[in-house]
Design an enzyme around this catalytic site. Structure first.
Site, mmCIF file in Angstrom:
data_model
loop_
_atom_site.group_PDB
_atom_site.id
_atom_site.type_symbol
_atom_site.label_atom_id
_atom_site.label_comp_id
_atom_site.label_asym_id
_atom_site.label_seq_id
_atom_site.Cartn_x
_atom_site.Cartn_y
_atom_site.Cartn_z
ATOM 1 N N ASP A 177 0.034 -2.129 12.094
ATOM 2 C CA ASP A 177 0.628 -3.333 12.677
ATOM 3 C C ASP A 177 0.274 -3.610 14.134
ATOM 4 O O ASP A 177 -0.215 -4.676 14.458
ATOM 5 C CB ASP A 177 2.163 -3.271 12.559
ATOM 6 C CG ASP A 177 2.628 -3.123 11.120
ATOM 7 O OD1 ASP A 177 1.785 -2.870 10.237
ATOM 8 O OD2 ASP A 177 3.838 -3.254 10.869
ATOM 9 N N TRP B 73 0.820 -1.230 0.000
ATOM 10 C CA TRP B 73 0.000 0.000 0.000
ATOM 11 C C TRP B 73 0.839 1.258 0.000
ATOM 12 O O TRP B 73 0.404 2.301 -0.463
ATOM 13 C CB TRP B 73 -1.111 -0.023 1.046
ATOM 14 C CG TRP B 73 -0.826 0.123 2.515
ATOM 15 C CD1 TRP B 73 0.244 -0.315 3.210
ATOM 16 C CD2 TRP B 73 -1.707 0.769 3.467
ATOM 17 N NE1 TRP B 73 0.093 -0.024 4.542
ATOM 18 C CE2 TRP B 73 -1.085 0.642 4.725
ATOM 19 C CE3 TRP B 73 -2.934 1.410 3.385
ATOM 20 C CZ2 TRP B 73 -1.670 1.145 5.896
ATOM 21 C CZ3 TRP B 73 -3.511 1.916 4.542
ATOM 22 C CH2 TRP B 73 -2.880 1.787 5.781
ATOM 23 N N GLU C 12 7.886 9.190 9.427
ATOM 24 C CA GLU C 12 6.994 8.043 9.212
ATOM 25 C C GLU C 12 5.640 8.305 9.879
ATOM 26 O O GLU C 12 4.592 8.028 9.328
ATOM 27 C CB GLU C 12 7.655 6.782 9.796
ATOM 28 C CG GLU C 12 6.913 5.491 9.500
ATOM 29 C CD GLU C 12 7.649 4.260 10.032
ATOM 30 O OE1 GLU C 12 8.649 4.423 10.761
ATOM 31 O OE2 GLU C 12 7.213 3.138 9.701
#
Ligand code: GLC
Length: 428
Positions: A167, A39, A396
């Site tokens: 996650d 993705w 991030e």
């Protein structure tokens, strides 16, 4: 921000995407993630399209060149050996000609494809590329329903937290706690060598992630048996909403190209999922929740995953207003939004990966959903948060309480989303 500083921001973002470009695919960031992620690549194409439409399509084409014969599109393609990442191909052992992981990720390819086509300057190129990608994306969607919903409920399950793309979200805690850890082979994590361990998943979660990988490997990665054999089977509202949206977007393109069979099939899958979505709604929390298929119950976890159904315009007007209000509440509890988990929940952690921090790709998807559902001012506020966050670097992810950039730096999809957000905001 002045026009000048916005232009500087756009140029910086473009330089990051270029710098992480490996020719036919783009790595998420140097060091921490040295391969192609599913993705990430699709969302990166949204940024690449502004400088080179052909290159944007290539990003997705490269990913689909590694689609499995059963239709699955893997979450990582290990194009070249690199031991700075764990678990690498020697752990997955999927037996693919170019090594890949053995699980998937949120199917954003369809929604990205429609956007690439509808905004294309070179319409002929976009149509030619889209016609070739459509059947591949449709095969992936078909795979989701066949392999991840064998009982035909209309909604698909993830078999590993990594498939959600979020996650270590609190959403998975209860189901993951039932995954054993016995027999996990000794391993050395690499992520915590690149990034502060306080910002990453904990060891107890990592052991279970690896146990699942070993279990699926022992079953030869045969997707026909993995669903029923997995002790972790969770219906994620986010992945299902993304799937519905992508189904409808590929159906739209297919109709335009005269591919009526493909369109009708995608519409039918989307309609079945829409009909089943109500079972995930929590009137108390005013949002959707994950459903633990093994325990047979909803998971009380007020995360951003249950707000992403806005992206597909799911629910009636009352539910959509409730989700908008949840986003307002989440934003009101932090300095910069949107936190991936509710700060009022004692399990919230401002710096730990998917247990609270802001991610620009999530903001992008939420803003898109808010616009679609008729809340343009809320969408604009979320986009403004994104642009404010990148003043602290193209990280991030970000601490929502302080705005601090965390995790890997010079991050591709963060930069790509900035390029796309600047263009969208300018056009608005
Ligand atoms: C992490 C994220 C996942 C992403 C990958 C590469 O695993 O949780 O969503 O695709 O990193 O950026």
């Amino acid at each position: 921000m002045t026009t000048h500083s916005l232009e500087a921001l756009r140029a910086q973002a473009a330089a990051i995407v270029r710098d992480n470009d490996r020719g036919a695919y783009t790595v998420p960031t140097k060091g921490l993630y040295p391969f192609q992620w599913n993705w990430d690549s699709c969302l990166t194409a949204l940024g690449q399209r502004h400088s080179d439409e052909r290159r944007a399509f290539l990003e997705i084409e490269t990913l689909f060149a590694h689609q499995w014969p059963d239709g699955m599109v893997p979450h990582i393609v290990f194009h070249t050996p690199d031991d700075s990442y764990f678990p690498g191909p020697e752990v997955w052992r999927t037996g693919r000609p170019t090594p890949t992981s053995g699980i998937t990720q949120p199917p954003v390819a369809g929604l990205v494809l429609r956007r690439l086509v509808e905004t294309a300057a070179d319409r002929a190129l976009a149509e030619e590329k889209a016609r070739l990608l459509l059947p591949k994306i449709a095969a992936w969607h078909r795979w989701f329903h066949a392999m991840r919903d064998p009982a035909g409920s209309g909604l698909v399950a993830i078999l590993h937290p990594w498939e959600s793309g979020r996650d270590n979200s609190i959403d998975w805690d209860e189901a993951l706690a039932r995954v054993p850890t016995d027999g996990v082979e000794p391993y050395v994590r690499r992520d915590t060598q690149h990034v502060d361990p306080a910002e990453r998943p904990r060891k107890v979660e990592y052991d279970r992630y690896l146990w699942l990988v070993q279990r699926f490997r022992s079953l030869g990665w045969d997707n026909r048996v993995l669903h029923d054999a997995s002790p972790f089977r969770v219906v994620d509202p986010a992945i299902n909403a993304i799937l519905v949206r992508s189904e409808e977007d590929i159906a739209h393109l297919a109709r335009r190209f005269g591919e009526t069979e493909l369109a009708a099939e995608a519409e039918a899958r989307a309609a079945r999922a829409r009909a089943a979505f109500d079972s995930l709604w929590s009137p108390d929390l005013g949002q959707y929740l994950p459903f633990d298929r093994v325990a047979g119950q909803l998971v009380t976890s007020p995360s951003v995953g249950g707000l992403l159904p806005l992206l597909a315009g799911l629910g009636d007007e009352g539910k959509r207003i409730a989700m908008r209000d949840r986003i307002r509440t989440l934003r009101s509890r932090v300095r910069r939004g949107v936190p991936t988990h509710d700060p009022a929940d004692p399990r919230f952690e401002a710096k730990r990966y998917w247990r609270g921090p802001c991610w620009l790709i999530i903001n992008y998807l939420l803003a898109d959903g808010l616009d679609r559902c008729g809340f343009p001012e809320d969408a604009a506020a979320v986009r403004a948060d994104s642009l404010a966050l990148v003043e602290n670097g193209f990280a991030e992810y970000y601490d929502p309480l302080t705005g601090e950039g965390l995790g890997g730096g010079n991050f591709t999809w963060t930069a790509a989303i900035v390029i796309e957000t600047l263009a969208t905001s300018a056009a608005a």
